[in-house]
Design an enzyme around this catalytic site. Structure first.
Site, PDB file in Angstrom:
ATOM      1  N   TYR A   1      -1.773   5.587   6.962  1.00  0.00           N
ATOM      2  CA  TYR A   1      -1.263   4.959   5.735  1.00  0.00           C
ATOM      3  C   TYR A   1      -0.457   6.004   4.945  1.00  0.00           C
ATOM      4  CZ  TYR A   1      -1.558   3.438   0.839  1.00  0.00           C
ATOM      5  OH  TYR A   1      -1.281   3.138  -0.463  1.00  0.00           O
TER       6      TYR A   1
ATOM      7  N   ASP B   1     -10.240   5.532   9.451  1.00  0.00           N
ATOM      8  CA  ASP B   1      -9.897   4.555   8.422  1.00  0.00           C
ATOM      9  C   ASP B   1      -9.950   3.195   9.123  1.00  0.00           C
ATOM     10  OD1 ASP B   1      -8.638   2.760   6.731  1.00  0.00           O
ATOM     11  OD2 ASP B   1      -7.187   4.204   5.974  1.00  0.00           O
TER      12      ASP B   1
ATOM     13  N   LYS C   1      -8.912  -4.480   0.599  1.00  0.00           N
ATOM     14  CA  LYS C   1      -8.231  -5.324   1.585  1.00  0.00           C
ATOM     15  C   LYS C   1      -9.167  -6.431   2.095  1.00  0.00           C
ATOM     16  CE  LYS C   1      -5.189  -2.065   0.946  1.00  0.00           C
ATOM     17  NZ  LYS C   1      -4.181  -2.168  -0.062  1.00  0.00           N
TER      18      LYS C   1
ATOM     19  N   ARG D   1     -23.486   6.056 -13.296  1.00  0.00           N
ATOM     20  CA  ARG D   1     -22.600   6.886 -12.455  1.00  0.00           C
ATOM     21  C   ARG D   1     -23.346   7.333 -11.195  1.00  0.00           C
ATOM     22  NH1 ARG D   1     -22.256  12.031 -13.233  1.00  0.00           N
ATOM     23  NH2 ARG D   1     -22.299  11.953 -15.504  1.00  0.00           N
TER      24      ARG D   1
HETATM   25  C1  LIG Z   1      -5.125   1.565   5.840  1.00  0.00           C
HETATM   26  C2  LIG Z   1      -5.231   1.886   4.392  1.00  0.00           C
HETATM   27  N1  LIG Z   1      -6.012   2.906   4.000  1.00  0.00           N
HETATM   28  C3  LIG Z   1      -6.149   3.231   2.709  1.00  0.00           C
HETATM   29  C4  LIG Z   1      -5.473   2.553   1.717  1.00  0.00           C
HETATM   30  C5  LIG Z   1      -5.638   2.971   0.276  1.00  0.00           C
HETATM   31  O1  LIG Z   1      -6.494   2.089  -0.385  1.00  0.00           O
HETATM   32  P1  LIG Z   1      -6.423   1.737  -1.948  1.00  0.00           P
HETATM   33  O2  LIG Z   1      -5.096   1.107  -2.197  1.00  0.00           O
HETATM   34  O3  LIG Z   1      -7.603   0.823  -2.141  1.00  0.00           O
HETATM   35  O4  LIG Z   1      -6.564   3.018  -2.691  1.00  0.00           O
HETATM   36  C6  LIG Z   1      -4.646   1.483   2.072  1.00  0.00           C
HETATM   37  C7  LIG Z   1      -3.890   0.764   1.028  1.00  0.00           C
HETATM   38  O5  LIG Z   1      -2.923   0.082   1.290  1.00  0.00           O
HETATM   39  C8  LIG Z   1      -4.529   1.147   3.441  1.00  0.00           C
HETATM   40  O6  LIG Z   1      -3.738   0.131   3.851  1.00  0.00           O
END
Ligand SMILES: Cc1ncc(COP(=O)(O)O)c(C=O)c1O
Length: 372
Positions: A99, A171, A196, A47
């Site tokens: 998002y 992000d 992604k 961990r």
């Molecule tokens: C731009 C963006 N940030 C964060 C996330 C969240 O990531 P996760 O689905 O890996 O938790 C996503 C998921 O679609 C995303 O497209």
């Protein structure tokens, strides 16, 4: 070293014990101490740190130009950690086109529980600045944004925030460090959903925070990671590191194909608007060009015919897969409005496309027949 080289080598080398060129997956949760109680390899318990996660974190830090990275079990776990690192009374300015899951998380789990937020149209630097108060500790940006591909001038926001001692997080999931490096543009933290493009094959869930400095904020993020334990497994860490090795070359394909698709859609009579920062017609094409080396594999399109038209197009695709998510080799199409449900800000005639690595002629032919 150049990014392509870092992507292949950063964070790992042939295994010292066996000579294995591809890193072994270390499933052990615990690590042996020497007779004097010391830890010869630096690992105690998985961990806190695990060799595979450690490799991934060193690689991510190198790619983003940060001093350290903390990997998580999902992008949302990474986002959650940044908000958990705040103190009661803190205020956060967030781009309103972030998002959907980010906004949901912040509203449902943090707003009103010691943290206040202001949602802003981050296309306007003045709006971001205008929303800052004495209590503002963080600005959360996502550029290009999801799903409208809106662009924020990262340098300008970072400069304003720095003067006020406010931290800026980007992000960077859609752009990846191959196309955009927020820490070099003056930001403090970069967030990724490694699910992604970094993982790149639609087969692993993960997230990460990369810090520009090993400061108090990043130390707290690291403590939340290791004490809270929302960490990726050794196998998930291994999969993301493997994905990263081909990231720069995959991004070239995603970008070239998305550009060809965007140009095709822009000329199509059934299309009302194409949102892609690589198009000259995009309102922030100049800003995007100044902070991105290319424009990515994501685009969205508003079709003519109002609300019913978009799901009709999605229903007719044959090569595209109707599915959420992005960044894998396969092209995906999604009607965000219905996927996001109540509270969605996505226009009803909008389709979000993750352009994959199939031949662009085939991708375009499929969209052509679906648009009719
Ligand atoms: C731009 C963006 N940030 C964060 C996330 C969240 O990531 P996760 O689905 O890996 O938790 C996503 C998921 O679609 C995303 O497209």
């Amino acid at each position: 070293m150049k990014l392509e080289t870092l992507a292949v080598h950063a964070g790992h080398a042939p295994d010292a014990a066996t000579g294995a060129v591809t890193p072994p997956i270390h499933l052990s949760t615990t690590f042996e101490r020497a007779a004097d109680g010391s830890l010869p390899h630096g690992f105690i318990y998985s961990r806190y740190a695990n060799p595979n996660r450690d490799s991934l974190e060193r690689c991510l830090a190198a790619l983003e130009g940060g001093t350290g990275a903390a990997a998580f079990g999902s992008g949302q776990a990474a986002t959650m950690t940044v908000f958990q690192a705040l103190q009661p009374g803190d205020h956060v300015v967030i781009t309103e086109d972030a998002y959907f899951g980010t906004l949901k998380l912040v509203r449902e789990l943090f707003e009103g529980r010691g943290i206040s937020i202001s949602l802003v149209d981050a296309r306007s630097v003045a709006s971001v600045e205008g929303a800052m108060t004495k209590a503002t500790k963080l600005v959360w940006l996502e550029t290009p944004s999801n799903p409208l591909l809106a662009i924020t001038d990262i340098r300008a926001v970072a400069a304003i925030a720095r003067k006020r001692g406010v931290r800026v997080v980007v992000d960077n999931t859609w752009a990846t460090p191959v196309l955009q490096r927020p820490l070099e543009l003056g930001c403090d933290l970069v967030m990724h959903s490694t699910t992604k493009y970094l993982g790149g094959h639609s087969d692993t869930l993960g997230g990460a925070i990369v810090g520009r400095e090993d400061d108090e904020l990043f130390t707290r993020i690291r403590a939340l990671q290791t004490l809270g334990g929302a960490v990726p497994s050794p196998f998930e860490s291994w999969l993301v590191l493997r994905g990263i090795r081909s990231l720069p070359y995959r991004m070239r394909g995603h970008c070239a194909h998305a550009r060809a698709v965007a140009e095709f859609l822009e000329r199509h009579p059934a299309v009302e608007t194409v949102h892609y920062p690589g198009l000259r017609s995009h309102p922030a094409h100049a800003i995007a060009s100044s902070q991105m080396s290319d424009f990515g594999g994501m685009l969205s399109v508003q079709v003519r015919g109002g609300a019913p038209a978009a799901p009709r197009v999605a229903a007719r695709v044959e090569l595209f897969t109707r599915a959420t998510s992005l960044g894998g080799p396969e092209s995906l199409i999604e009607h965000r409005h219905s996927v996001e449900g109540p509270g969605s800000r996505s226009p009803e005639n909008l389709l979000r496309l993750s352009i994959g690595l199939e031949h662009p002629d085939d991708i375009i032919a499929d969209l052509g027949q679906a648009l009719g």
